[in-house]
Scaffold this active site. Structure first.
Site, mmCIF file in Angstrom:
data_model
loop_
_atom_site.group_PDB
_atom_site.id
_atom_site.type_symbol
_atom_site.label_atom_id
_atom_site.label_comp_id
_atom_site.label_asym_id
_atom_site.label_seq_id
_atom_site.Cartn_x
_atom_site.Cartn_y
_atom_site.Cartn_z
ATOM 1 N N ILE A 47 0.844 -1.205 0.000
ATOM 2 C CA ILE A 47 0.000 0.000 0.000
ATOM 3 C C ILE A 47 0.872 1.244 0.000
ATOM 4 O O ILE A 47 0.565 2.242 -0.626
ATOM 5 C CB ILE A 47 -0.927 0.038 1.237
ATOM 6 C CG1 ILE A 47 -1.787 -1.214 1.321
ATOM 7 C CG2 ILE A 47 -1.810 1.279 1.198
ATOM 8 C CD1 ILE A 47 -2.576 -1.326 2.611
ATOM 9 N N GLU A 55 4.581 3.412 2.009
ATOM 10 C CA GLU A 55 5.594 3.536 3.054
ATOM 11 C C GLU A 55 5.010 4.410 4.148
ATOM 12 O O GLU A 55 4.676 5.556 3.899
ATOM 13 C CB GLU A 55 6.858 4.213 2.499
ATOM 14 C CG GLU A 55 7.479 3.488 1.317
ATOM 15 C CD GLU A 55 8.133 2.170 1.709
ATOM 16 O OE1 GLU A 55 8.377 1.984 2.919
ATOM 17 O OE2 GLU A 55 8.386 1.350 0.824
ATOM 18 N N GLY A 56 4.868 3.855 5.340
ATOM 19 C CA GLY A 56 4.354 4.658 6.443
ATOM 20 C C GLY A 56 5.506 5.305 7.188
ATOM 21 O O GLY A 56 6.666 5.184 6.798
ATOM 22 N N THR A 57 5.182 5.980 8.263
ATOM 23 C CA THR A 57 6.204 6.644 9.069
ATOM 24 C C THR A 57 7.187 5.624 9.639
ATOM 25 O O THR A 57 8.368 5.891 9.774
ATOM 26 C CB THR A 57 5.523 7.401 10.230
ATOM 27 O OG1 THR A 57 4.538 8.256 9.681
ATOM 28 C CG2 THR A 57 6.516 8.245 11.003
ATOM 29 N N TYR A 58 6.682 4.446 9.988
ATOM 30 C CA TYR A 58 7.519 3.484 10.707
ATOM 31 C C TYR A 58 7.952 2.292 9.864
ATOM 32 O O TYR A 58 8.698 1.457 10.322
ATOM 33 C CB TYR A 58 6.773 2.977 11.945
ATOM 34 C CG TYR A 58 6.407 4.089 12.876
ATOM 35 C CD1 TYR A 58 7.360 4.629 13.737
ATOM 36 C CD2 TYR A 58 5.130 4.641 12.880
ATOM 37 C CE1 TYR A 58 7.048 5.678 14.577
ATOM 38 C CE2 TYR A 58 4.812 5.691 13.718
ATOM 39 C CZ TYR A 58 5.774 6.200 14.570
ATOM 40 O OH TYR A 58 5.464 7.237 15.401
ATOM 41 N N LYS A 76 1.595 -3.800 8.940
ATOM 42 C CA LYS A 76 2.630 -2.771 9.061
ATOM 43 C C LYS A 76 3.908 -3.427 9.523
ATOM 44 O O LYS A 76 3.999 -3.889 10.655
ATOM 45 C CB LYS A 76 2.202 -1.719 10.096
ATOM 46 C CG LYS A 76 1.602 -0.555 9.407
ATOM 47 C CD LYS A 76 1.275 0.594 10.301
ATOM 48 C CE LYS A 76 0.326 1.448 9.480
ATOM 49 N NZ LYS A 76 -0.130 2.623 10.007
ATOM 50 N N ASP A 93 0.965 12.604 16.684
ATOM 51 C CA ASP A 93 1.400 12.821 15.296
ATOM 52 C C ASP A 93 0.198 12.772 14.349
ATOM 53 O O ASP A 93 0.252 12.146 13.298
ATOM 54 C CB ASP A 93 2.450 11.763 14.914
ATOM 55 C CG ASP A 93 3.210 12.127 13.642
ATOM 56 O OD1 ASP A 93 3.277 13.331 13.310
ATOM 57 O OD2 ASP A 93 3.724 11.214 12.973
#
Length: 292
Positions: A10, A12-15, A33, A126
């Protein structure tokens, strides 16, 4: 990991990397994730694991459910409820026009989710349109709740995308380390204005200095009387004494008077003066609103 079949990446997330996946037994669609852990790290910090396991207890219709935590020596995968799109994508699809009743409904759901977590002493820290998810029934859900406490608020995503400062309150921009629920209420105010303007960010700053200038130009530079603790903050420096904009009418032209009043109560530079999620839900702006 055999329990889940990856379908597609899906983003690239923050983590870390996020995949759409399917539970092989139940066929339920989920979001995986994969949390990136530093190579020099000793695997997953136990404090992070403790925090994450607490998040499994956050069960509310406006919070993205954490179904499962898969943990091997160097890998941590969080299994979340799947939602179709985030608020940022939703804005792109509404072509600069968002019905005032939809704005009200989305803000109501955001405040409901915040109120629930705050009552359990969990902060988000955040909040931004990218972690507000909307499913196909128009239900808004807050994602990544509590991850900032477990992993720290990153300065940049590991995909080199700079973590946005647009939703950070002045106290945090001035280096405040002791957070309270007020950090999320400022972000909610910024998102409220963005909803009212169908996706135009309120304070799109380029760096900390520019961010604070944009805030003070709109709200007025706080005086010592208005915010006594300001000058004691670690990164405090004086700014020009900008006068407050007399009215928010030109800033959020589609928002009615009670909406503007609620917005002003969310966007208080002094965190002590910011309205809470519970108080915001009782505000006259919602007096004619019937939750579905």
């Amino acid at each position: 990991m055999q329990k889940y079949e990856k379908l597609e990446k899906i983003g690239e997330g923050t983590y870390g990397t996020v995949f759409k996946a399917k539970n092989r037994e139940t066929h339920e669609i989920v979001a995986l994730k994969r949390v990136r852990l530093d190579d020099d790290d000793e695997g997953v910090p136990s404090s992070a694991l403790r925090e994450i396991c607490l998040l499994k207890e956050l069960k509310h219709k406006n919070i993205v459910r954490l179904h499962d935590v898969l943990h091997s020596d160097k890998k941590l995968t969080l299994v979340f409820e799947f939602c179709d799109q985030d608020l940022k994508k939703y804005f792109d699809s509404c072509n600069g026009d968002l019905d005032p009743e939809i704005v009200k409904s989305l803000l109501f759901q955001l405040l409901k989710g915040l109120g629930f977590c705050h009552s359990r002493n969990v902060l988000h820290r955040d909040l931004k349109p990218q972690n507000l998810l909307i499913n196909r029934n128009g239900e808004l859900k807050l994602a990544d709740f509590g991850l900032a406490r477990a992993f720290g608020i990153p300065v940049r995503c590991y995909s080199a995308e700079v973590v946005t400062l647009w939703y950070r309150p002045p106290d945090v921009l001035f280096g405040a380390k002791l957070y309270s629920t007020s950090i999320d209420m400022w972000s909610a105010g910024c998102i409220f204005a963005e909803l009212a303007n169908a996706g135009r960010p309120l304070f799109p700053g380029n760096d900390v200095d520019d961010q604070l200038k944009r805030i003070f130009r709109l709200l007025g530079t706080p005086t010592e009387e208005q915010w006594p603790a300001m000058t004691k903050l670690p990164d405090y420096k004086p700014y020009p004494m900008y006068p407050a904009t007399t009215s928010l009418v030109n800033v959020v032209p589609k928002l009615n008077a009670t909406g503007r009043d609620l917005l002003q109560n969310l966007l208080k530079c002094n965190p002590v003066q910011r309205i809470s999620a519970e108080e915001a839900l009782q505000h006259p702006y919602f007096s004619d609103f019937c939750p579905p």
